[in-house]
Design a protein around this motif. Structure first.
Motif, PDB file in Angstrom:
ATOM      1  N   GLU A  75     -17.291 -86.958 -20.321  1.00 17.31           N
ATOM      2  CA  GLU A  75     -16.987 -85.699 -21.198  1.00 17.31           C
ATOM      3  C   GLU A  75     -15.394 -85.506 -20.998  1.00 17.31           C
ATOM      4  OE1 GLU A  75     -18.121 -85.009 -16.898  1.00 17.31           O
ATOM      5  OE2 GLU A  75     -19.137 -85.907 -18.671  1.00 17.31           O
ATOM      6  N   THR A  76     -14.673 -86.192 -20.320  1.00 22.90           N
ATOM      7  CA  THR A  76     -13.262 -85.866 -20.198  1.00 22.90           C
ATOM      8  C   THR A  76     -12.595 -87.228 -20.932  1.00 22.90           C
ATOM      9  OG1 THR A  76     -13.015 -86.828 -17.951  1.00 22.90           O
ATOM     10  CG2 THR A  76     -13.156 -84.438 -18.444  1.00 22.90           C
ATOM     11  N   SER A  77     -13.179 -88.193 -21.182  1.00 23.74           N
ATOM     12  CA  SER A  77     -12.549 -89.513 -21.895  1.00 23.74           C
ATOM     13  C   SER A  77     -12.395 -89.292 -23.164  1.00 23.74           C
ATOM     14  CB  SER A  77     -13.396 -90.741 -21.526  1.00 23.74           C
ATOM     15  OG  SER A  77     -12.826 -91.673 -21.875  1.00 23.74           O
ATOM     16  N   THR A  78     -11.394 -89.959 -23.746  1.00 23.33           N
ATOM     17  CA  THR A  78     -11.044 -89.730 -25.345  1.00 23.33           C
ATOM     18  C   THR A  78     -11.250 -91.254 -26.030  1.00 23.33           C
ATOM     19  OG1 THR A  78      -8.885 -90.379 -24.894  1.00 23.33           O
ATOM     20  CG2 THR A  78      -9.489 -88.176 -24.922  1.00 23.33           C
ATOM     21  N   ILE A  79     -11.704 -92.279 -25.371  1.00 22.30           N
ATOM     22  CA  ILE A  79     -12.020 -93.515 -25.807  1.00 22.30           C
ATOM     23  C   ILE A  79     -13.479 -93.563 -25.799  1.00 22.30           C
ATOM     24  CG2 ILE A  79      -9.868 -94.370 -25.038  1.00 22.30           C
ATOM     25  CD1 ILE A  79     -11.332 -95.584 -22.779  1.00 22.30           C
ATOM     26  N   ASN A  80     -13.933 -94.648 -26.781  1.00 22.17           N
ATOM     27  CA  ASN A  80     -15.186 -94.831 -27.070  1.00 22.17           C
ATOM     28  C   ASN A  80     -15.680 -95.961 -25.903  1.00 22.17           C
ATOM     29  OD1 ASN A  80     -17.990 -95.989 -27.810  1.00 22.17           O
ATOM     30  ND2 ASN A  80     -17.428 -95.683 -29.912  1.00 22.17           N
ATOM     31  N   LYS A  81     -16.476 -95.400 -24.761  1.00 15.87           N
ATOM     32  CA  LYS A  81     -17.095 -96.110 -23.819  1.00 15.87           C
ATOM     33  C   LYS A  81     -17.972 -97.172 -23.890  1.00 15.87           C
ATOM     34  CE  LYS A  81     -15.799 -93.220 -20.035  1.00 15.87           C
ATOM     35  NZ  LYS A  81     -16.354 -92.954 -18.380  1.00 15.87           N
ATOM     36  N   GLU A  85     -17.222-101.154 -22.788  1.00 17.17           N
ATOM     37  CA  GLU A  85     -18.028-101.646 -21.899  1.00 17.17           C
ATOM     38  C   GLU A  85     -18.405-103.059 -22.408  1.00 17.17           C
ATOM     39  OE1 GLU A  85     -21.414 -99.096 -21.340  1.00 17.17           O
ATOM     40  OE2 GLU A  85     -20.410 -97.691 -20.012  1.00 17.17           O
ATOM     41  N   LYS A  86     -18.647-103.352 -23.824  1.00 18.01           N
ATOM     42  CA  LYS A  86     -18.706-104.532 -24.555  1.00 18.01           C
ATOM     43  C   LYS A  86     -17.616-105.414 -24.329  1.00 18.01           C
ATOM     44  CE  LYS A  86     -21.905-102.804 -27.873  1.00 18.01           C
ATOM     45  NZ  LYS A  86     -22.160-102.418 -29.536  1.00 18.01           N
ATOM     46  N   LEU A  87     -16.486-104.801 -24.368  1.00 17.64           N
ATOM     47  CA  LEU A  87     -15.243-105.593 -24.475  1.00 17.64           C
ATOM     48  C   LEU A  87     -14.854-105.997 -22.919  1.00 17.64           C
ATOM     49  CD1 LEU A  87     -12.593-106.574 -25.981  1.00 17.64           C
ATOM     50  CD2 LEU A  87     -11.777-104.400 -25.348  1.00 17.64           C
ATOM     51  N   GLY A  89     -17.151-106.145 -20.375  1.00 16.83           N
ATOM     52  CA  GLY A  89     -18.281-107.075 -20.000  1.00 16.83           C
ATOM     53  C   GLY A  89     -18.704-106.804 -18.446  1.00 16.83           C
ATOM     54  N   GLY A  90     -18.531-105.620 -17.945  1.00 12.33           N
ATOM     55  CA  GLY A  90     -18.711-105.387 -16.448  1.00 12.33           C
ATOM     56  C   GLY A  90     -17.913-105.849 -15.467  1.00 12.33           C
ATOM     57  N   ARG A  91     -16.523-106.260 -15.990  1.00 12.61           N
ATOM     58  CA  ARG A  91     -15.400-106.671 -14.933  1.00 12.61           C
ATOM     59  C   ARG A  91     -14.739-105.590 -14.259  1.00 12.61           C
ATOM     60  NH1 ARG A  91     -14.971-109.945 -19.495  1.00 12.61           N
ATOM     61  NH2 ARG A  91     -13.216-108.989 -20.232  1.00 12.61           N
ATOM     62  N   VAL A  92     -14.710-104.520 -14.864  1.00 13.95           N
ATOM     63  CA  VAL A  92     -13.966-103.295 -14.320  1.00 13.95           C
ATOM     64  C   VAL A  92     -14.748-102.073 -14.059  1.00 13.95           C
ATOM     65  CG1 VAL A  92     -12.196-101.582 -14.784  1.00 13.95           C
ATOM     66  CG2 VAL A  92     -12.041-103.863 -15.806  1.00 13.95           C
ATOM     67  N   LYS A  93     -15.150-101.888 -12.760  1.00  8.89           N
ATOM     68  CA  LYS A  93     -15.783-100.563 -12.461  1.00  8.89           C
ATOM     69  C   LYS A  93     -15.254 -99.711 -11.564  1.00  8.89           C
ATOM     70  CE  LYS A  93     -20.128-103.630 -12.253  1.00  8.89           C
ATOM     71  NZ  LYS A  93     -21.018-104.017 -11.120  1.00  8.89           N
ATOM     72  N   SER A  94     -13.885-100.222 -11.294  1.00 11.54           N
ATOM     73  CA  SER A  94     -12.692 -99.217 -10.530  1.00 11.54           C
ATOM     74  C   SER A  94     -11.620 -99.858 -10.603  1.00 11.54           C
ATOM     75  CB  SER A  94     -13.064 -98.918  -8.947  1.00 11.54           C
ATOM     76  OG  SER A  94     -13.103-100.482  -8.311  1.00 11.54           O
ATOM     77  N   LEU A  95     -10.560 -99.109 -10.067  1.00  8.62           N
ATOM     78  CA  LEU A  95      -8.986 -99.736 -10.048  1.00  8.62           C
ATOM     79  C   LEU A  95      -8.958-100.860  -9.266  1.00  8.62           C
ATOM     80  CD1 LEU A  95      -7.129 -96.248 -10.367  1.00  8.62           C
ATOM     81  CD2 LEU A  95      -7.366 -97.947 -12.061  1.00  8.62           C
ATOM     82  N   LYS A  96      -9.753-101.108  -8.257  1.00 11.76           N
ATOM     83  CA  LYS A  96      -9.814-102.167  -7.488  1.00 11.76           C
ATOM     84  C   LYS A  96     -10.027-103.582  -8.257  1.00 11.76           C
ATOM     85  CE  LYS A  96     -11.279 -99.692  -3.361  1.00 11.76           C
ATOM     86  NZ  LYS A  96     -12.208 -99.852  -2.104  1.00 11.76           N
ATOM     87  N   ASP A  97     -10.609-103.528  -9.444  1.00 10.02           N
ATOM     88  CA  ASP A  97     -11.156-104.501 -10.263  1.00 10.02           C
ATOM     89  C   ASP A  97      -9.933-104.963 -11.027  1.00 10.02           C
ATOM     90  OD1 ASP A  97     -13.632-104.688  -9.101  1.00 10.02           O
ATOM     91  OD2 ASP A  97     -14.375-103.018 -10.625  1.00 10.02           O
ATOM     92  N   VAL A  98      -8.761-104.496 -10.963  1.00  9.81           N
ATOM     93  CA  VAL A  98      -7.727-104.739 -11.787  1.00  9.81           C
ATOM     94  C   VAL A  98      -6.325-104.914 -10.981  1.00  9.81           C
ATOM     95  CG1 VAL A  98      -8.585-103.646 -14.061  1.00  9.81           C
ATOM     96  CG2 VAL A  98      -7.086-102.318 -12.453  1.00  9.81           C
ATOM     97  N   VAL A  99      -5.310-105.700 -11.311  1.00  9.40           N
ATOM     98  CA  VAL A  99      -4.058-105.934 -10.610  1.00  9.40           C
ATOM     99  C   VAL A  99      -3.165-105.508 -11.699  1.00  9.40           C
ATOM    100  CG1 VAL A  99      -2.734-107.497  -9.736  1.00  9.40           C
ATOM    101  CG2 VAL A  99      -5.130-107.601  -9.164  1.00  9.40           C
TER     102      VAL A  99
END
Length: 316
Positions: A75-81, A85-87, A89-99
């Motif tokens: 409800e607060t996001s402005t992008i098409n989730k 999610e397709k892009l 592919g489940g690799r990012v679920k939190s900020l810990k999943d990115v560097v």
């Protein structure tokens, strides 16, 4: 069926070349164009890549604010989730999943649109489609693959933090071998309860003194919301003891830069909502709809002058 002269064209005139498979050079040229686009554009927000830039376990590059938008509630996001999610592919679920990737800026070169270009701090080569680039986990410093391979050291060349060979992540790789090795790496980390950034995954069990802790962590969306609600200006230390300090929640983002960026994104969303409310109060827009009692907002309008008002001096 005919053209402007009334003639009917034959198939030989319409089909100049027979269908064929693209050549190897054409495939490489297409891949090079795609790589150039991904080096300059965030695939989530479709905006130019600007620092801070983050990368997932597949070596893809994103704007950090786009990842935050994806992790925020729908409800607060402005992008098409769904598209994101397709892009991802489940690799990012939190900020810990990115560097966060720490690029070295090439001050002598810029893109035509003014965007920044990056270079290897060791070899001086520009990082991009023509040069294979890598970054090191967990520090995130980026180099050319040639520099990391030739130095033959197990410490980062800039910050001297030790790392393992498997934690050298290729950036925007198209090689099948690299993609397979990255997939095997993240599978091993997930089996060990770790994320791409080598931090503990949310919900993983912690052992201390032989006891299993079943304490689950808050979701990343809750952490983001808490960081937004707690603005940087409100974090002022006081010499007087505060009795309510112990009761305050501690699930906010500890990284100050991330919290500030999240607050900036939320502030932009509030401004957009405010502009939409102001636009909804426009009299010209109100005249297009009926009131709650079923009557039009103005009685002297029809389908010809709907949408704008006639000045009083112009009426007869």
């Amino acid at each position: 069926m005919g053209n402007d002269g009334g003639s009917i064209p034959k198939r030989a005139e319409l089909v100049k070349e027979a269908a064929r498979n693209p050549t190897t050079s054409e495939i490489k040229e297409t891949q090079k164009e795609q790589q150039a686009h991904l080096w300059t554009t965030c695939p989530l927000s479709h905006k130019p890549l600007t620092r801070p830039i983050v990368s997932d376990s597949g070596g893809n590059l994103y704007n950090k604010d786009a990842i935050i938008q994806y992790l925020l509630p729908e409800e607060t996001s402005t992008i098409n989730k769904e598209d994101c999610e397709k892009l991802l592919g489940g690799r990012v679920k939190s900020l810990k999943d990115v560097v966060e990737v720490n690029f070295t800026i090439d001050e002598s070169a810029k893109f035509n649109d003014g965007g920044e270009r990056y270079k290897c701090p060791i070899t001086g080569k520009q990082l991009g489609p023509a040069v294979k680039a890598v970054y090191i986990v967990p520090c995130g410093h980026a180099f050319s693959y040639e520099a990391v391979k030739e130095m033959k050291t197990k410490e980062c060349l800039q910050c001297a933090i030790p790392y393992e060979t498997e934690n050298v992540i290729p950036i925007l790789t198209i090689a099948e071998d690299d993609a397979a090795s990255l997939k095997n790496r993240i599978e091993k980390l997930m089996a060990s309860g770790l994320t791409h950034s080598l931090r503990k995954a949310s919900g993983s069990k912690k052992r201390k003194g032989g006891e299993k802790g079943g304490k689950s962590s808050e979701t990343s969306a809750a952490n983001l919301q808490a960081a937004v609600s707690e603005s940087p200006n409100s974090r002022v230390t006081s010499t007087t003891p505060d009795s309510s300090a112990a009761a305050r929640p501690t699930n906010a983002i500890k990284n100050t830069a991330t919290a500030n960026l999240t607050a900036k994104v939320m502030k932009e969303e509030e401004n957009k909502a405010k502009r939409r409310r102001i636009a909804g109060e426009n009299e010209n827009l109100k005249s297009l709809f009926t009131k709650s009692d079923g009557t039009l907002a103005r009685k002297d309008i029809d389908f010809m002058n709907r949408g704008f008002s006639i000045p009083a001096s112009g009426k007869r």
